[in-house]
Design a protein around this motif. Structure first.
Motif, PDB file in Angstrom:
ATOM      1  N   ILE A 249     -46.979 -57.929  17.592  1.00 21.42           N
ATOM      2  CA  ILE A 249     -47.393 -56.411  17.910  1.00 21.42           C
ATOM      3  C   ILE A 249     -46.932 -55.467  17.714  1.00 21.42           C
ATOM      4  O   ILE A 249     -47.501 -54.366  17.148  1.00 21.42           O
ATOM      5  CB  ILE A 249     -47.944 -56.983  19.059  1.00 21.42           C
ATOM      6  N   LEU A 250     -45.177 -55.531  17.555  1.00 24.68           N
ATOM      7  CA  LEU A 250     -44.683 -54.023  17.752  1.00 24.68           C
ATOM      8  C   LEU A 250     -44.362 -54.574  16.316  1.00 24.68           C
ATOM      9  O   LEU A 250     -43.214 -52.484  15.849  1.00 24.68           O
ATOM     10  CB  LEU A 250     -43.633 -54.293  18.687  1.00 24.68           C
ATOM     11  N   ASN A 251     -44.045 -54.833  15.060  1.00 28.29           N
ATOM     12  CA  ASN A 251     -43.850 -54.829  13.732  1.00 28.29           C
ATOM     13  C   ASN A 251     -44.895 -54.256  13.563  1.00 28.29           C
ATOM     14  O   ASN A 251     -45.883 -54.854  12.150  1.00 28.29           O
ATOM     15  CB  ASN A 251     -43.843 -55.847  13.315  1.00 28.29           C
ATOM     16  N   THR A 252     -45.260 -52.966  12.560  1.00 27.21           N
ATOM     17  CA  THR A 252     -46.548 -52.503  12.456  1.00 27.21           C
ATOM     18  C   THR A 252     -46.354 -52.941  10.693  1.00 27.21           C
ATOM     19  O   THR A 252     -47.123 -52.537   9.620  1.00 27.21           O
ATOM     20  CB  THR A 252     -46.941 -51.098  12.649  1.00 27.21           C
ATOM     21  N   GLY A 253     -44.828 -52.865  10.994  1.00 31.30           N
ATOM     22  CA  GLY A 253     -44.645 -52.105   9.194  1.00 31.30           C
ATOM     23  C   GLY A 253     -43.735 -51.208   9.055  1.00 31.30           C
ATOM     24  O   GLY A 253     -43.935 -50.343   9.559  1.00 31.30           O
ATOM     25  N   PHE A 254     -42.874 -51.145   8.006  1.00 26.32           N
ATOM     26  CA  PHE A 254     -41.697 -49.687   7.862  1.00 26.32           C
ATOM     27  C   PHE A 254     -42.748 -49.565   6.803  1.00 26.32           C
ATOM     28  O   PHE A 254     -42.819 -47.696   6.288  1.00 26.32           O
ATOM     29  CB  PHE A 254     -40.478 -50.302   7.278  1.00 26.32           C
ATOM     30  N   GLU A 255     -43.100 -50.115   5.484  1.00 23.64           N
ATOM     31  CA  GLU A 255     -43.238 -49.498   4.328  1.00 23.64           C
ATOM     32  C   GLU A 255     -44.707 -48.458   4.665  1.00 23.64           C
ATOM     33  O   GLU A 255     -44.443 -47.522   4.234  1.00 23.64           O
ATOM     34  CB  GLU A 255     -43.105 -50.218   3.200  1.00 23.64           C
ATOM     35  N   GLN A 256     -46.001 -49.099   4.424  1.00 28.19           N
ATOM     36  CA  GLN A 256     -47.202 -48.631   4.289  1.00 28.19           C
ATOM     37  C   GLN A 256     -46.776 -47.156   5.261  1.00 28.19           C
ATOM     38  O   GLN A 256     -47.296 -45.861   4.807  1.00 28.19           O
ATOM     39  CB  GLN A 256     -47.707 -49.293   5.259  1.00 28.19           C
ATOM     40  N   ILE A 257     -46.576 -47.483   7.145  1.00 31.45           N
ATOM     41  CA  ILE A 257     -46.268 -46.364   7.976  1.00 31.45           C
ATOM     42  C   ILE A 257     -45.648 -44.752   7.279  1.00 31.45           C
ATOM     43  O   ILE A 257     -46.008 -43.936   7.664  1.00 31.45           O
ATOM     44  CB  ILE A 257     -45.774 -46.576   8.848  1.00 31.45           C
ATOM     45  N   TYR A 258     -44.265 -45.442   6.846  1.00 31.06           N
ATOM     46  CA  TYR A 258     -43.346 -44.498   6.608  1.00 31.06           C
ATOM     47  C   TYR A 258     -44.573 -43.089   5.250  1.00 31.06           C
ATOM     48  O   TYR A 258     -43.710 -42.055   4.865  1.00 31.06           O
ATOM     49  CB  TYR A 258     -42.166 -44.934   6.002  1.00 31.06           C
ATOM     50  N   LEU A 259     -44.626 -44.206   3.969  1.00 27.64           N
ATOM     51  CA  LEU A 259     -45.168 -43.809   2.944  1.00 27.64           C
ATOM     52  C   LEU A 259     -46.213 -42.868   3.124  1.00 27.64           C
ATOM     53  O   LEU A 259     -46.526 -41.984   2.962  1.00 27.64           O
ATOM     54  CB  LEU A 259     -45.148 -44.481   1.676  1.00 27.64           C
ATOM     55  N   MET A 260     -47.162 -43.023   4.462  1.00 22.33           N
ATOM     56  CA  MET A 260     -48.172 -42.482   4.443  1.00 22.33           C
ATOM     57  C   MET A 260     -48.042 -40.926   5.842  1.00 22.33           C
ATOM     58  O   MET A 260     -48.737 -40.130   5.736  1.00 22.33           O
ATOM     59  CB  MET A 260     -49.519 -43.444   5.463  1.00 22.33           C
ATOM     60  N   SER A 261     -46.194 -40.936   6.273  1.00 22.70           N
ATOM     61  CA  SER A 261     -46.600 -40.494   7.313  1.00 22.70           C
ATOM     62  C   SER A 261     -46.212 -39.429   6.899  1.00 22.70           C
ATOM     63  O   SER A 261     -45.184 -39.027   5.294  1.00 22.70           O
ATOM     64  CB  SER A 261     -45.556 -40.498   8.225  1.00 22.70           C
ATOM     65  N   ASN A 262     -46.203 -38.161   7.514  1.00 23.73           N
ATOM     66  CA  ASN A 262     -45.500 -36.546   6.610  1.00 23.73           C
ATOM     67  C   ASN A 262     -45.738 -36.048   8.037  1.00 23.73           C
ATOM     68  O   ASN A 262     -45.125 -36.081   8.747  1.00 23.73           O
ATOM     69  CB  ASN A 262     -46.423 -35.767   5.547  1.00 23.73           C
ATOM     70  N   SER A 263     -44.660 -34.594   8.039  1.00 26.68           N
ATOM     71  CA  SER A 263     -44.385 -33.463   8.533  1.00 26.68           C
ATOM     72  C   SER A 263     -45.050 -33.936   9.400  1.00 26.68           C
ATOM     73  O   SER A 263     -45.424 -32.847  10.717  1.00 26.68           O
ATOM     74  CB  SER A 263     -43.499 -32.254   8.018  1.00 26.68           C
ATOM     75  N   LEU A 264     -46.817 -32.866   8.808  1.00 32.48           N
ATOM     76  CA  LEU A 264     -47.580 -32.952  10.130  1.00 32.48           C
ATOM     77  C   LEU A 264     -48.344 -33.454  10.141  1.00 32.48           C
ATOM     78  O   LEU A 264     -48.944 -34.095  11.093  1.00 32.48           O
ATOM     79  CB  LEU A 264     -48.777 -31.924   8.724  1.00 32.48           C
ATOM     80  N   ASN A 265     -48.464 -34.875  10.163  1.00 30.93           N
ATOM     81  CA  ASN A 265     -49.079 -36.410  11.073  1.00 30.93           C
ATOM     82  C   ASN A 265     -48.046 -37.058  12.082  1.00 30.93           C
ATOM     83  O   ASN A 265     -48.302 -38.158  12.137  1.00 30.93           O
ATOM     84  CB  ASN A 265     -49.795 -37.298  10.111  1.00 30.93           C
ATOM     85  N   ARG A 266     -46.767 -36.666  12.073  1.00 27.84           N
ATOM     86  CA  ARG A 266     -45.845 -37.558  12.288  1.00 27.84           C
ATOM     87  C   ARG A 266     -46.539 -37.643  14.238  1.00 27.84           C
ATOM     88  O   ARG A 266     -45.650 -38.627  14.504  1.00 27.84           O
ATOM     89  CB  ARG A 266     -44.681 -36.772  12.790  1.00 27.84           C
ATOM     90  N   THR A 267     -47.187 -36.539  14.828  1.00 31.46           N
ATOM     91  CA  THR A 267     -47.152 -37.295  16.213  1.00 31.46           C
ATOM     92  C   THR A 267     -47.687 -38.300  16.113  1.00 31.46           C
ATOM     93  O   THR A 267     -47.971 -39.275  17.028  1.00 31.46           O
ATOM     94  CB  THR A 267     -48.247 -36.065  17.097  1.00 31.46           C
ATOM     95  N   VAL A 268     -48.568 -38.847  15.371  1.00 35.06           N
ATOM     96  CA  VAL A 268     -49.483 -40.304  15.486  1.00 35.06           C
ATOM     97  C   VAL A 268     -49.532 -41.568  14.797  1.00 35.06           C
ATOM     98  O   VAL A 268     -48.815 -42.639  14.251  1.00 35.06           O
ATOM     99  CB  VAL A 268     -51.288 -40.177  14.669  1.00 35.06           C
ATOM    100  N   ALA A 269     -48.090 -41.166  13.482  1.00 36.76           N
ATOM    101  CA  ALA A 269     -47.854 -41.263  12.326  1.00 36.76           C
ATOM    102  C   ALA A 269     -46.124 -42.271  12.828  1.00 36.76           C
ATOM    103  O   ALA A 269     -46.030 -43.318  12.142  1.00 36.76           O
ATOM    104  CB  ALA A 269     -47.067 -40.916  11.382  1.00 36.76           C
TER     105      ALA A 269
END
Lengths: 320, 308
Positions: A249-269
């Motif tokens: 549950i706490l392992n969302t996986g790094f790769e997908q989330i990191y690659l999808m996140s950017n300075s604008l969506n950090r609040t949810v990413a």
């Protein structure tokens, strides 16, 4: 023939000096076998267990120059700092939401797809569908995210155009916090739903066909056969996968989330996995970041044993 | 127990059909159509990327490209293929994949073979060691510290060694070996074959399906990996192609010119078509091997998952 095999058989009683002798005999008999697994053992010791031992820097103020043992011991200070960090609730919520999307939407979809595939009578069609739906699993997250970037590029991406028309919006979906979770869910479903069916189809392949024949003779319709034969037969598989999922549950996986996140969506990413990276590698807070990782790993371990115990209480087969 | 009531008429009518009503047949038709549509949906992203890779940047930027190339050209392919960094990184990926898979296969098969021997003392412990690491690990930073202290940063070994055994693959392999008939090994033992003889001449040749599957899994994992490279490699000339691609998108999402710099491309525009071409070239080897190995992995994985 019996002579050679007799050597393999256990003697009925092995206590005291006999036991020692047997141990020595085994050591001699199996020495080449042990040599064979030595590389693997070294691998586990060095790359899996040594980092676990290294995780003790979570309890220290690790300074690379001083080395792990030379660094100051601070106990649970980093854990406390993390749990009282104002970012903690947000990270927890973001992580749990993504876990919930995976567990409550992506996982059931996998089961549904497996059941639908199982109902396909035409074998060639079934095989073709399987071949196609497995493919995305073999793509790198960098590729999946690149594809998303093309499809959802503002003003130009075909899916951007489609969804913008559907919802009457002109948001930049790749950066908009409201679109982060839907996109991540779509990627998860696209990449792994097909692949996830393989294990259910394996379980279904093991179902005795006579059960279906008997049910047909009894006058069971298609839906009744699914309900009373198919679903019960994959129930153990579902339980096992649920236990494994819960532990993750706490392992969302790094790769997908990191690659999808950017300075604008950090609040949810921002999730635990990316936080560990930012804090540890980018900001160099080694000990703090290790504490976060350790916290995550221990919660995962507790969850997995907990659900396993629960599953057994409800007379389902666990994983241990 | 459900009491079985046999309706003689229904038996005479033969199996099924009696209750295979219109409803069921309609469902079957719907199901077929639905799954075909689903496949089309799964393929759609590939088709778009393929179409964009052959389209002109102008057409893409006008949002005209969805299924079919607009302003067909192969210039983008030519441009990407002339990029030295791209080829160098591509070569690195091939090197890492081949080396990593070779090492992984040796470690996994030997360890799995030993684990599959039921008489072995301490076998349970050895399995436990492996399974435990599935659920618990030291975390990112301790791994990072380890790799740094081993002096593996900016070398191939940081990419290739940490992933040398996947516990899942190991367990699949173990159950496959366990499923092989015991009599063969016993006979071989009587004929005077040692453990290595049994392993090399009996077990491995009988395990082609599972070996093919594992080679596919490992090589895909190494081919697709970018995170290890992202963590441990600083030099562009060591990057795998996945990292090249990642920098391309990371750059494109900020500004096009920065992206070009990050990817080392000389073109000013890291436009969608360049991304599309890079993606296609990255994915092609996987897509080419996959159909040949697929028939193996379905049986291989099923064997593993049914037993494991």
């Amino acid at each position: 023939m019996t002579t050679a095999l007799a050597a393999d058989r256990e003697p009925p009683l092995a206590r005291g000096p006999g036991r020692l002798r047997r141990l020595r005999r085994d050591a001699v008999r199996y020495r080449w076998l042990f040599l064979l697994m030595l590389p693997g053992l070294v691998y586990f010791a060095l790359f899996r267990f040594w980092p676990m031992y290294g995780a003790r820097i979570a309890f220290k103020n690790y300074i690379p120059f001083l080395g792990i043992d030379g660094s100051e011991w601070v106990g649970f200070a980093h854990f406390q700092a993390f749990l009282s960090n104002p970012d903690f609730p947000r990270l927890l919520v973001n992580t749990l939401v993504i876990a919930a999307l995976s567990l409550l939407i992506a996982f059931p979809l996998t089961i549904v797809l497996a059941l639908l595939l199982n109902e396909l009578r035409l074998q060639i069609l079934k095989r073709t569908v399987q071949t196609l739906v497995y493919i995305p699993h073999f793509l790198s997250w960098t590729v999946v995210v690149s594809i998303t970037a093309l499809l959802f590029a503002i003003d130009t991406g075909p899916l951007w155009t489609f969804f913008a028309g559907l919802f009457g919006t002109d948001a930049n979906m790749l950066a908009d916090p409201d679109w982060f979770r839907p996109l991540v869910l779509m990627q998860m479903v696209w990449k792994d739903t097909g692949w996830g069916t393989i294990i259910f189809l394996a379980a279904l392949a093991g179902v005795d066909q006579e059960q279906y024949e008997a049910a047909i003779i009894d006058g069971a319709g298609r839906w009744q056969r699914v309900r009373h034969i198919t679903i019960p037969s994959i129930l153990p598989t579902i339980t096992v996968l649920l236990i494994l999922h819960t532990g993750q549950i706490l392992n969302t996986g790094f790769e997908q989330i990191y690659l999808m996140s950017n300075s604008l969506n950090r609040t949810v990413a921002d999730v635990f996995d990316t936080y560990v990276y930012f804090a540890g590698i980018e900001q160099g807070a080694y000990s703090y970041s290790t504490a976060v990782g350790l916290f995550k790993a221990i919660v995962g371990l507790v969850l997995i044993f907990g659900t396993n115990w629960l599953a057994k209480r409800f007379n389902q087969q666990g994983i241990f | 127990m459900v009491t079985t009531r046999i309706d003689p008429e229904r038996v005479l009518r033969g199996p099924s059909r009696g209750r295979e009503t219109r409803g069921t047949r309609v469902f079957g038709a719907f199901n077929t159509v639905f799954l075909i549509l689903l496949c089309a949906l799964m393929l759609y992203p590939f088709i778009t990327v393929l179409a964009q890779s052959f389209s002109s940047p102008g057409a893409i930027n006008a949002g005209q490209v969805s299924f079919w190339p607009v302003g067909f050209n192969t210039d983008t392919y030519a441009a990407v293929m002339q990029n030295e960094t791209f080829w160098r990184n591509y070569g690195n990926t091939v090197l890492y994949t081949v080396t990593g898979t070779a090492i992984a296969m040796v470690l996994t098969t030997t360890y799995a073979f030993v684990l599959s021997k039921p008489h072995l003392k301490g076998r349970k412990v050895l399995i436990g060691i492996a399974v435990f690491t599935m659920f618990f690990n030291g975390g990112l930073v301790p791994n990072y510290v380890l790799i740094s202290s081993l002096g593996m940063k900016n070398t191939m070994w940081a990419i290739v060694l940490p992933g040398a055994i996947s516990v899942f693959n190991l367990l699949v392999m173990k159950s496959f070996f366990e499923s092989l008939p015991k009599e063969l090994e016993e006979a071989a033992q009587i004929d005077g074959l040692g453990w290595y003889g049994i392993f090399g001449r009996i077990v491995l040749p009988l395990s082609k399906a599972v070996i093919a599957t594992m080679i596919l899994f490992y090589s895909v994992a190494f081919w697709n990996d970018w995170f290890a490279a992202f963590l441990y490699l600083d030099k562009t000339e060591l990057f795998p192609v996945t990292l090249f691609l990642r920098n391309l998108i990371a750059g494109a999402s900020t500004t096009a010119s920065e992206g070009a710099a990050a990817a080392g491309t000389t073109t000013a525009l890291v436009s969608s078509n360049i991304q599309a071409v890079t993606m296609i070239l990255t994915v092609i080897p996987i897509l080419c091997i996959y159909p040949f190995v697929q028939r193996f992995f379905v049986t291989g994985v099923m064997l593993g998952s049914v037993k494991g």
